[in-house]
Design a protein around this motif. Structure first.
Motif, PDB file in Angstrom:
ATOM      1  N   VAL A 105       0.839  -1.201   0.000  1.00  0.00           N
ATOM      2  CA  VAL A 105       0.000   0.000   0.000  1.00  0.00           C
ATOM      3  C   VAL A 105       0.872   1.248   0.000  1.00  0.00           C
ATOM      4  O   VAL A 105       1.756   1.399   0.856  1.00  0.00           O
ATOM      5  CB  VAL A 105      -0.952   0.021   1.207  1.00  0.00           C
ATOM      6  CG1 VAL A 105      -1.799   1.300   1.200  1.00  0.00           C
ATOM      7  CG2 VAL A 105      -1.850  -1.207   1.202  1.00  0.00           C
ATOM      8  N   VAL A 106       0.637   2.110  -0.981  1.00  0.00           N
ATOM      9  CA  VAL A 106       1.321   3.407  -1.066  1.00  0.00           C
ATOM     10  C   VAL A 106       0.257   4.482  -0.893  1.00  0.00           C
ATOM     11  O   VAL A 106      -0.650   4.605  -1.711  1.00  0.00           O
ATOM     12  CB  VAL A 106       2.039   3.580  -2.421  1.00  0.00           C
ATOM     13  CG1 VAL A 106       2.706   4.953  -2.489  1.00  0.00           C
ATOM     14  CG2 VAL A 106       3.065   2.475  -2.633  1.00  0.00           C
ATOM     15  N   MET A 107       0.382   5.255   0.157  1.00  0.00           N
ATOM     16  CA  MET A 107      -0.616   6.272   0.495  1.00  0.00           C
ATOM     17  C   MET A 107      -0.077   7.652   0.124  1.00  0.00           C
ATOM     18  O   MET A 107       1.008   8.042   0.541  1.00  0.00           O
ATOM     19  CB  MET A 107      -0.919   6.200   1.997  1.00  0.00           C
ATOM     20  CG  MET A 107      -2.003   7.130   2.489  1.00  0.00           C
ATOM     21  SD  MET A 107      -2.364   6.749   4.226  1.00  0.00           S
ATOM     22  CE  MET A 107      -3.208   8.231   4.718  1.00  0.00           C
ATOM     23  N   MET A 108      -0.839   8.367  -0.699  1.00  0.00           N
ATOM     24  CA  MET A 108      -0.430   9.689  -1.165  1.00  0.00           C
ATOM     25  C   MET A 108      -1.147  10.757  -0.343  1.00  0.00           C
ATOM     26  O   MET A 108      -2.386  10.766  -0.278  1.00  0.00           O
ATOM     27  CB  MET A 108      -0.768   9.870  -2.638  1.00  0.00           C
ATOM     28  CG  MET A 108      -0.348   8.707  -3.534  1.00  0.00           C
ATOM     29  SD  MET A 108       1.421   8.515  -3.684  1.00  0.00           S
ATOM     30  CE  MET A 108       1.814   9.946  -4.686  1.00  0.00           C
ATOM     31  N   VAL A 109      -0.386  11.652   0.289  1.00  0.00           N
ATOM     32  CA  VAL A 109      -0.985  12.699   1.122  1.00  0.00           C
ATOM     33  C   VAL A 109      -0.424  14.060   0.700  1.00  0.00           C
ATOM     34  O   VAL A 109       0.599  14.149   0.018  1.00  0.00           O
ATOM     35  CB  VAL A 109      -0.714  12.457   2.625  1.00  0.00           C
ATOM     36  CG1 VAL A 109      -1.268  11.112   3.065  1.00  0.00           C
ATOM     37  CG2 VAL A 109       0.787  12.534   2.932  1.00  0.00           C
ATOM     38  N   GLY A 110      -1.106  15.124   1.105  1.00  0.00           N
ATOM     39  CA  GLY A 110      -0.661  16.469   0.774  1.00  0.00           C
ATOM     40  C   GLY A 110      -1.810  17.430   0.702  1.00  0.00           C
ATOM     41  O   GLY A 110      -2.986  17.044   0.835  1.00  0.00           O
ATOM     42  N   LEU A 111      -1.504  18.700   0.501  1.00  0.00           N
ATOM     43  CA  LEU A 111      -2.539  19.717   0.422  1.00  0.00           C
ATOM     44  C   LEU A 111      -3.227  19.687  -0.948  1.00  0.00           C
ATOM     45  O   LEU A 111      -2.693  19.154  -1.921  1.00  0.00           O
ATOM     46  CB  LEU A 111      -1.938  21.109   0.650  1.00  0.00           C
ATOM     47  CG  LEU A 111      -1.351  21.399   2.036  1.00  0.00           C
ATOM     48  CD1 LEU A 111      -0.930  22.864   2.127  1.00  0.00           C
ATOM     49  CD2 LEU A 111      -2.337  21.066   3.139  1.00  0.00           C
ATOM     50  N   GLN A 112      -4.403  20.264  -1.015  1.00  0.00           N
ATOM     51  CA  GLN A 112      -5.139  20.343  -2.264  1.00  0.00           C
ATOM     52  C   GLN A 112      -4.380  21.203  -3.272  1.00  0.00           C
ATOM     53  O   GLN A 112      -3.879  22.267  -2.950  1.00  0.00           O
ATOM     54  CB  GLN A 112      -6.523  20.941  -1.989  1.00  0.00           C
ATOM     55  CG  GLN A 112      -7.452  20.939  -3.188  1.00  0.00           C
ATOM     56  CD  GLN A 112      -8.851  21.395  -2.816  1.00  0.00           C
ATOM     57  OE1 GLN A 112      -9.419  20.951  -1.813  1.00  0.00           O
ATOM     58  NE2 GLN A 112      -9.409  22.307  -3.598  1.00  0.00           N
ATOM     59  N   GLY A 113      -4.290  20.711  -4.497  1.00  0.00           N
ATOM     60  CA  GLY A 113      -3.602  21.463  -5.542  1.00  0.00           C
ATOM     61  C   GLY A 113      -2.123  21.170  -5.666  1.00  0.00           C
ATOM     62  O   GLY A 113      -1.440  21.767  -6.507  1.00  0.00           O
ATOM     63  N   SER A 114      -1.614  20.261  -4.859  1.00  0.00           N
ATOM     64  CA  SER A 114      -0.177  19.955  -4.910  1.00  0.00           C
ATOM     65  C   SER A 114       0.166  18.974  -6.030  1.00  0.00           C
ATOM     66  O   SER A 114       1.335  18.806  -6.371  1.00  0.00           O
ATOM     67  CB  SER A 114       0.299  19.387  -3.567  1.00  0.00           C
ATOM     68  OG  SER A 114      -0.410  18.200  -3.251  1.00  0.00           O
ATOM     69  N   GLY A 115      -0.849  18.323  -6.592  1.00  0.00           N
ATOM     70  CA  GLY A 115      -0.606  17.382  -7.690  1.00  0.00           C
ATOM     71  C   GLY A 115      -0.665  15.926  -7.278  1.00  0.00           C
ATOM     72  O   GLY A 115      -0.065  15.082  -7.956  1.00  0.00           O
TER      73      GLY A 115
END
Length: 495
Positions: A105-115
């Protein structure tokens, strides 16, 4: 991205290289300029202090100041410290940890608009194309309109399966369903595209933790936009304290940001930068290699990336067909057109020049003269306005035909003449290579049995010491004075 910083550091090191001997005062003055350059590039102050102190301590040692080439020694120390700052002690690229039991499992996190969504598709495509994995993507973003539909469309483009959308289902439930679906489909990797916010808040972090609790991810990648500058580092710090991050992905590395985020990220977060997004297309992502990035910053080029990009872009059958024609001393305008298209696919003139050692000044000269990738487009248009017979036999192009070609391509007759002259020089060089022994002669020229991708390929582009190129090829290189006059002239004109 690092152009401004690279230019500033280049000016500093040019001064050092121009001196036969260096004093401690010379080094300290140079380091003050390096400090200013880094601060102007938006590198965080603690990172700048640590970097400059480390370089100064090593550079003022007697082994450096009394060496034959002290300026070069200082540049090497700066390069080593840049690599350490970007990638830790070993400076080696760190990819995904895929050793766990599938599905990883690879979980992608970050703020909106970061791509995040686009990066998720890029990683999935890379895993499928380059590592032979069977990935599955799932969108857990129920807040942003059409976010799930966007990932589904990108999945079709990348030829990667996506989890079917069930309206109204919440992120934690979607994560559970994605885990079960990945097992049923025997997927190797499950990529979870989570929702973002416009800023870091408690609701966002609570959702991240709940999803992580259900999916137990092996990798938690923080996606940050390089264009946000120092604020990207602040965002990374916020996530580091709340979610068990394993790495960072920097997007828009092809933009005009000052580069401070990339240079500060590793030191501030303690997490490696694993990937860098270099464009909008789904293949525009690469493993973040600290050594290569440091080389680009210091104007040393990145021939390895250039060769890798060429290998991905150039089709084997096209290269083989061209090699056979070159062996016969043949090179028509269709071949030239193919070469121009390949240059465009590899990133254009600016990208190629930036990856070649010692080409920064040439790249700047190109920019000042207005020479950009439109030149390639114009050349392609000129060739496209010719008939098939004219492309195979340019000698047919008389004054009347040149006017027709110029009118058809929206250019001037002199532009057509320039293209034809360039083709004549290249054709003449091919004939000289034939006289030297065909592909074997070409291989010797470039320091290897197979030359630029021929059968042996021992030296490839690395073996250019005899022509003033970078060291590294196995072949001995060739003294230009021993080459035929026409080929000497071509090399001279293209230095």
């Amino acid at each position: 991205m690092f152009d401004n910083l690279s230019d500033r550091l280049g000016n500093v090191f040019d001064k050092l290289r121009g001196r036969g001997a260096l004093s401690e005062q010379d080094v300290r003055e140079a380091m003050r300029e390096v400090r200013i350059a880094l601060l102007e590039a938006d590198v965080s102050l603690p990172v700048v202090r640590r970097f400059v102190d480390a370089v100064t301590d090593k550079a003022i040692g007697q082994d450096v100041l009394k060496s034959v080439t002290p300026g070069q020694q200082v540049v090497k120390i700066v390069n080593d410290e840049l690599v350490a700052m970007l990638g830790g002690a070993d400076g080696e690229p760190e990819g995904l940890n895929l050793a766990a039991k599938p599905p990883v499992v690879v979980m992608m996190v970050g703020l909106q608009g970061s791509g995040k969504t686009t990066t998720t598709a890029k990683l999935a495509r890379m895993l499928r194309m380059k590592q032979g994995k069977k990935p599955l993507m799932a969108s857990l973003d129920v807040n942003r309109p059409a976010a799930q539909e966007q990932l589904a469309v990108l999945g079709q483009q990348a030829e990667v399966a996506t989890l079917p959308i069930i309206a109204g289902q919440q992120p934690v439930d979607i994560a559970r369903r994605a885990m079960e679906s990945a097992r049923l489909q025997n997927a190797d990797v499950l990529l979870l595209d989570t929702a973002g916010r416009l800023h870091v808040d408690e609701a966002l972090m609570a959702e991240m933790k709940a999803i992580a609790g259900v999916s137990t991810p092996t990798e938690v990648l923080l996606v940050v936009d390089s264009l946000t500058g120092q604020d990207a580092v602040n965002v990374a710090q916020s996530f580091t304290g709340e979610v068990p991050l394993t790495g960072v992905v920097l997007t828009r590395m092809d933009g005009d940001a000052r580069g401070g985020a990339a240079l500060s990220m590793r030191h501030v977060t303690g997490k490696p930068i694993k990937f860098a997004g270099t464009g909008e297309k789904l293949d525009a992502i690469e493993a973040f290699d600290p050594k290569r990035v440091a080389g680009r910053i210091l104007g040393m080029g990145d021939v390895v990336s250039l060769v890798e990009r060429a290998a991905e872009t150039v089709k084997a059958e096209d290269a083989e067909r061209l090699a056979k024609k070159m062996a016969k001393g043949q090179f028509d305008l269709d071949d030239l057109r193919m070469q121009l298209k390949q240059m465009q696919q590899m990133g254009g003139l600016g990208m190629l020049a930036g990856m070649l050692p010692g080409m920064k000044k040439a790249k700047a000269a190109m920019a000042q003269s207005g020479m950009d990738d439109k030149v390639l487009v114009h050349m392609d248009a000129i060739i496209g306005s010719m008939t098939a017979k004219e492309r195979r036999n340019p000698a047919l192009l008389n004054a009347k035909r040149k006017k027709r070609v110029a009118a058809g391509s929206g250019t001037q007759v002199q532009d057509v003449n320039k293209l034809l002259k360039m083709h004549q020089e290249m054709s003449r060089a091919m004939k000289q290579i034939k006289k030297m022994g065909g592909l074997k002669g070409l291989g010797a020229l470039f320091g290897g049995e197979g030359g630029m991708g021929g059968a042996g390929g021992a030296g490839g582009l690395g073996g250019l010491p005899g022509l003033g190129g970078p060291e590294g090829g196995k072949g001995p290189g060739v003294d230009p004075k021993t080459l035929p006059a026409d080929l000497q002239a071509l090399l001279k004109n293209n230095k």
